[in-house]
Design a protein around this motif. Structure first.
Motif, PDB file in Angstrom:
ATOM      1  N   UNK A 479       0.827  -1.209   0.000  1.00 58.48           N
ATOM      2  CA  UNK A 479       0.000   0.000   0.000  1.00 58.48           C
ATOM      3  C   UNK A 479       0.860   1.257   0.000  1.00 58.48           C
ATOM      4  N   UNK A 480       1.850   1.274   0.882  1.00 56.74           N
ATOM      5  CA  UNK A 480       2.703   2.455   0.982  1.00 56.74           C
ATOM      6  C   UNK A 480       3.592   2.603  -0.247  1.00 56.74           C
ATOM      7  N   UNK A 481       4.077   1.493  -0.802  1.00 58.42           N
ATOM      8  CA  UNK A 481       4.902   1.567  -2.007  1.00 58.42           C
ATOM      9  C   UNK A 481       4.144   2.160  -3.176  1.00 58.42           C
ATOM     10  N   UNK A 482       2.887   1.716  -3.366  1.00 54.65           N
ATOM     11  CA  UNK A 482       2.059   2.263  -4.444  1.00 54.65           C
ATOM     12  C   UNK A 482       1.775   3.743  -4.216  1.00 54.65           C
ATOM     13  N   UNK A 483       1.548   4.104  -2.968  1.00 50.70           N
ATOM     14  CA  UNK A 483       1.299   5.516  -2.641  1.00 50.70           C
ATOM     15  C   UNK A 483       2.484   6.385  -3.032  1.00 50.70           C
ATOM     16  N   UNK A 484       3.678   5.940  -2.702  1.00 54.98           N
ATOM     17  CA  UNK A 484       4.870   6.732  -3.012  1.00 54.98           C
ATOM     18  C   UNK A 484       5.015   6.925  -4.517  1.00 54.98           C
ATOM     19  N   UNK A 485       4.826   5.839  -5.272  1.00 55.95           N
ATOM     20  CA  UNK A 485       4.989   5.941  -6.722  1.00 55.95           C
ATOM     21  C   UNK A 485       3.971   6.911  -7.308  1.00 55.95           C
ATOM     22  N   UNK A 486       2.735   6.817  -6.865  1.00 51.94           N
ATOM     23  CA  UNK A 486       1.681   7.696  -7.379  1.00 51.94           C
ATOM     24  C   UNK A 486       1.972   9.158  -7.079  1.00 51.94           C
ATOM     25  N   UNK A 487       2.306   9.442  -5.824  1.00 52.76           N
ATOM     26  CA  UNK A 487       2.306  10.842  -5.422  1.00 52.76           C
ATOM     27  C   UNK A 487       3.496  11.635  -5.940  1.00 52.76           C
ATOM     28  N   UNK A 488       4.618  10.990  -6.228  1.00 56.60           N
ATOM     29  CA  UNK A 488       5.742  11.807  -6.697  1.00 56.60           C
ATOM     30  C   UNK A 488       6.127  11.568  -8.158  1.00 56.60           C
ATOM     31  N   UNK A 489       5.762  10.398  -8.728  1.00 53.82           N
ATOM     32  CA  UNK A 489       6.095  10.166 -10.146  1.00 53.82           C
ATOM     33  C   UNK A 489       4.883  10.349 -11.051  1.00 53.82           C
ATOM     34  N   UNK A 490       3.673  10.327 -10.451  1.00 54.05           N
ATOM     35  CA  UNK A 490       2.394  10.416 -11.174  1.00 54.05           C
ATOM     36  C   UNK A 490       2.134   9.180 -12.020  1.00 54.05           C
ATOM     37  N   UNK A 491       2.819   8.079 -11.747  1.00 48.83           N
ATOM     38  CA  UNK A 491       2.524   6.804 -12.395  1.00 48.83           C
ATOM     39  C   UNK A 491       1.379   6.138 -11.630  1.00 48.83           C
ATOM     40  N   UNK A 492       0.353   5.723 -12.339  1.00 53.20           N
ATOM     41  CA  UNK A 492      -0.742   5.035 -11.678  1.00 53.20           C
ATOM     42  C   UNK A 492      -0.238   3.736 -11.055  1.00 53.20           C
ATOM     43  N   UNK A 493      -0.602   3.492  -9.811  1.00 49.31           N
ATOM     44  CA  UNK A 493      -0.179   2.276  -9.124  1.00 49.31           C
ATOM     45  C   UNK A 493      -1.290   1.819  -8.189  1.00 49.31           C
ATOM     46  N   UNK A 494      -1.456   0.510  -8.095  1.00 49.12           N
ATOM     47  CA  UNK A 494      -2.460  -0.074  -7.207  1.00 49.12           C
ATOM     48  C   UNK A 494      -1.818  -1.139  -6.343  1.00 49.12           C
ATOM     49  N   UNK A 495      -2.314  -1.251  -5.118  1.00 50.66           N
ATOM     50  CA  UNK A 495      -1.827  -2.277  -4.204  1.00 50.66           C
ATOM     51  C   UNK A 495      -2.952  -3.254  -3.892  1.00 50.66           C
ATOM     52  N   UNK A 496      -2.620  -4.532  -3.851  1.00 49.73           N
ATOM     53  CA  UNK A 496      -3.586  -5.578  -3.543  1.00 49.73           C
ATOM     54  C   UNK A 496      -2.920  -6.617  -2.644  1.00 49.73           C
ATOM     55  N   UNK A 497      -3.714  -7.289  -1.814  1.00 48.05           N
ATOM     56  CA  UNK A 497      -3.185  -8.514  -1.208  1.00 48.05           C
ATOM     57  C   UNK A 497      -2.904  -9.528  -2.325  1.00 48.05           C
ATOM     58  N   UNK A 498      -1.824 -10.248  -2.224  1.00 45.51           N
ATOM     59  CA  UNK A 498      -1.496 -11.230  -3.265  1.00 45.51           C
ATOM     60  C   UNK A 498      -2.642 -12.217  -3.467  1.00 45.51           C
ATOM     61  N   UNK A 499      -3.339 -12.528  -2.385  1.00 44.07           N
ATOM     62  CA  UNK A 499      -4.434 -13.493  -2.462  1.00 44.07           C
ATOM     63  C   UNK A 499      -5.594 -13.009  -3.318  1.00 44.07           C
ATOM     64  N   UNK A 500      -5.647 -11.695  -3.611  1.00 44.00           N
ATOM     65  CA  UNK A 500      -6.749 -11.133  -4.378  1.00 44.00           C
ATOM     66  C   UNK A 500      -6.497 -11.164  -5.886  1.00 44.00           C
ATOM     67  N   UNK A 501      -5.326 -11.613  -6.304  1.00 42.35           N
ATOM     68  CA  UNK A 501      -5.006 -11.585  -7.735  1.00 42.35           C
ATOM     69  C   UNK A 501      -6.067 -12.283  -8.578  1.00 42.35           C
ATOM     70  N   UNK A 502      -6.467 -13.456  -8.117  1.00 47.04           N
ATOM     71  CA  UNK A 502      -7.401 -14.254  -8.913  1.00 47.04           C
ATOM     72  C   UNK A 502      -8.818 -13.696  -8.872  1.00 47.04           C
ATOM     73  N   UNK A 503      -9.051 -12.723  -8.000  1.00 46.91           N
ATOM     74  CA  UNK A 503     -10.404 -12.184  -7.831  1.00 46.91           C
ATOM     75  C   UNK A 503     -10.584 -10.868  -8.591  1.00 46.91           C
ATOM     76  N   UNK A 504      -9.844 -10.685  -9.664  1.00 43.80           N
ATOM     77  CA  UNK A 504     -10.033  -9.510 -10.502  1.00 43.80           C
ATOM     78  C   UNK A 504      -8.769  -8.923 -11.096  1.00 43.80           C
ATOM     79  N   UNK A 505      -7.798  -8.534 -10.257  1.00 38.63           N
ATOM     80  CA  UNK A 505      -6.614  -7.830 -10.787  1.00 38.63           C
ATOM     81  C   UNK A 505      -5.807  -8.615 -11.813  1.00 38.63           C
ATOM     82  N   UNK A 506      -5.849  -9.944 -11.755  1.00 36.42           N
ATOM     83  CA  UNK A 506      -5.038 -10.742 -12.672  1.00 36.42           C
ATOM     84  C   UNK A 506      -5.412 -10.485 -14.138  1.00 36.42           C
ATOM     85  N   UNK A 507      -6.619  -9.973 -14.366  1.00 34.54           N
ATOM     86  CA  UNK A 507      -7.043  -9.662 -15.737  1.00 34.54           C
ATOM     87  C   UNK A 507      -6.165  -8.587 -16.374  1.00 34.54           C
TER      88      UNK A 507
END
Length: 607
Positions: A479-507
């Motif tokens: 969560x914090x890693x994605x926040x850092x990337x977003x706020x200073x580089x303006x690259x879109x970033x999302x954080x998920x629990x690894x267990x959630x990959x199969x429940x949507x993000x893996x697409x």
């Protein structure tokens, strides 16, 4: 977010006001201005954009020895010269600078327009100047008090009047105001950073208070003029702590200050005899802490993400149910507040309005509140019953780095303290204490990965999006890693629990989407390796953040960043460092304004 500076004394005001405004730049702003009282009239200079634009239009000489200045972050009205503060009354005799929001601005504007007032700007602040000027036959502080009685919302204000040029009047409700006590001169600011060059003696106003400053001293009172005696306290931070020194950016300086900052957070708080943490500032008896049945951690942004990790620390060590919640959402859902629930507010500045108002709601309902803050004497520190100061030192860059990791360490200490009051074993407490003692050295080792992370950033800085995933405390790191990337580089970033990959993000996983996998060794490592395989099967590039010694990760990940082995609960502290460095070097490669990213402010003092 927004900044106030004021001066009254025997020196020329302009250099002092400009110096103060420069110290306030880190809070985030889009215009700046100042007003001076000079020979019976007010001189106002203001400009949209960065401070250099204001400096370019200031007079080379000025006889003004009293003035107020402001850096504005636009709310009501676009960032223009006209909307910049200070704002004047129609007769040009009253000048006001204001942090906060007037919630009944439309109603008050209509009232004043019906009385014939013509507004120059789109701001809610201008109406404050007109309301003050509307009052007559009273001193300036009385006029300010009467005007503010009509206002709903939050404010920290400073006011000068050309006919009463021997004083500055300030007031506070929900937005910080700090008085600086000098030698035959007085200052006022919304942030200690603007004061420490001139004095270490400060007085904090509380909500509902007003103060009058002259060159000889100050008087504090309620809004209806009842005296409130206050004594100055001493600020430990020195002016040179706000200098960048050899570093190109404050953010990089603050990243590399983390070993020393964490050592300060730990200093005097490790109790070897009983294998626990010594936290004398909690101001709660051991019996009260033993009666706690659950813990709720409240914060915004990085402070909330620290709370996510902190909930894991508390449940693991103290076996108390714990959860984290965004402070801004907490008070608006009619929360159930019980006396056996401990609420912990986390804030670097100690002035985050959403968090402050959340704990005020808790206290109104009789719940115990602790604060974990960095700024001594800040609003949250004064509002809470007790707490833990981070002692991270001044953090100037908008993106939190050392305050984030120091808050994690403070939460580990709190969890250890609560755990040893219950059934946490001597052996577990002893092992954690030894790991805490090694933590500054572990951070140094993590900082040594910078060259690898610079290379990674060069390869991935042009990506349009990134995933950060992890399990357990690894998810809080993500969560914090994605926040850092977003706020200073303006690259879109999302954080998920690894267990959630199969429940949507893996697409979304594919060759163009890098995935940063937080993979501390421990009980969840095997499942994290399964997630790595899932990403690789979809041809997604993987950057693994892990400890040395697992050949499977080295073989399958595209890039591996290794940090030292440490206690499982301290891995989130050490693992935060490479993610900070990666975000920093991505932003550097893209030419971003690293210390003052667009649209963001350091201290969010409005909702």
């Amino acid at each position: 977010m927004c900044g106030i500076i004021g001066y009254i004394g025997n020196r020329s005001a302009i250099p002092i006001l400009v110096s103060g405004l420069m110290r306030l730049e880190y809070r985030g702003y889009d215009s700046a201005g100042l007003a001076l009282s000079v020979r019976g009239s007010l001189k106002v200079h203001k400009a949209a954009g960065k401070l250099f634009r204001l400096k370019s239009i200031l007079p080379k000489r000025s006889g003004g020895k009293i003035g107020i200045g402001h850096t504005r972050w636009a709310t009501h009205g676009a960032p223009t010269d006209i909307n910049a503060h200070p704002h004047l009354s129609a007769d040009g005799k009253t000048a006001v600078v204001h942090n906060g929001i007037v919630e009944n601005a439309a109603e008050l504007r209509s009232l004043l327009e019906d009385e014939g007032v013509e507004f120059v700007s789109e701001t809610d602040t201008e109406l404050l100047a007109h309301l003050i000027a509307r009052e007559t036959d009273a001193s300036l502080e009385q006029r300010v008090g009467k005007a503010l009685a009509l206002v709903q919302g939050t404010y920290g204000i400073a006011v000068i009047h050309c006919d009463e040029s021997d004083r500055i009047v300030v007031a506070r409700h929900g937005s910080p105001i700090i008085i600086g006590v000098g030698d035959r001169e007085m200052l006022v600011a919304s942030d200690i950073a603007a004061l420490v060059r001139y004095t270490q003696q400060v007085v904090h106003l509380d909500d509902g208070e007003i103060a009058t400053l002259d060159a000889k001293g100050f008087r504090t009172m309620t809004m209806d003029a009842q005296p409130i005696p206050k004594s100055p306290s001493t600020v430990s931070w020195q002016d040179d702590a706000y200098e960048r020194g050899e570093y190109a950016h404050y953010m990089r300086k603050e990243i590399f200050e983390q070993p020393a900052a964490i050592a300060r957070t730990l200093s005097g708080r490790i109790e070897d005899r009983f294998h626990t943490a010594h936290l004398g500032g909690l101001n709660l008896e051991a019996s009260d802490l033993r009666d706690i049945k659950r813990v709720k951690l409240l914060g915004c942004g990085s402070a909330f993400y620290a709370g996510v990790a902190g909930a894991h620390f508390i449940e693991s060590l103290a076996r108390i149910p714990a959860s984290a919640e965004p402070a801004a959402e907490f008070r608006y859902r009619n929360p159930v507040i019980e006396r056996d629930t401990l609420h912990v507010a986390i804030s670097q500045s100690g002035e985050t309005l959403d968090t402050l108002m959340a704990i005020q709601e808790v206290r109104r309902s009789g719940g115990p509140v602790l604060g974990i803050v960095n700024v001594v004497g800040s609003s949250i520190a004064r509002e809470a019953e007790g707490g833990i100061y981070m002692h991270a030192g001044p953090e100037v860059s908008v993106a939190s780095t050392k305050a984030y990791t120091c808050s994690l360490v403070a939460l580990v200490l709190l969890a250890l303290h609560l755990g040893r009051m219950r059934d946490l074993s001597i052996e577990r407490g002893s092992n954690l204490i030894e790991a805490l003692k090694r933590l500054p050295d572990d951070i140094e080792s993590a900082l040594a990965t910078e060259d690898s992370l610079r290379d990674l950033a060069q390869r991935h800085a042009r990506c349009s999006s990134a995933f950060y995933i992890g399990r357990g405390t690894g998810f809080a790191v993500a969560l914090e890693g994605a926040q850092k990337l977003k706020e200073i580089s303006y690259i879109h970033a999302e954080a998920y629990p690894s267990s959630e990959l199969k429940h949507g993000p893996l697409a979304l996983v594919g060759p163009e989407l890098p995935t940063f996998m937080v993979m501390p060794h421990g009980a969840m490592l095997e499942k994290s390796i399964v997630s790595l395989e899932e990403v690789k099967a979809r041809k997604g590039p993987v950057i693994a953040l892990t400890h040395p010694g697992d050949a499977r990760i080295a073989r399958r990940a595209d890039s591996v960043i290794e940090i030292p082995h440490t206690d499982d609960l301290l891995a989130p502290v050490v693992m935060a460092i490479p993610l900070q460095l990666f975000a920093y070097h991505c932003a550097l490669a893209l030419g971003r304004d690293i210390d003052q990213p667009r649209n963001l402010a350091k201290s969010v003092t409005v909702e």
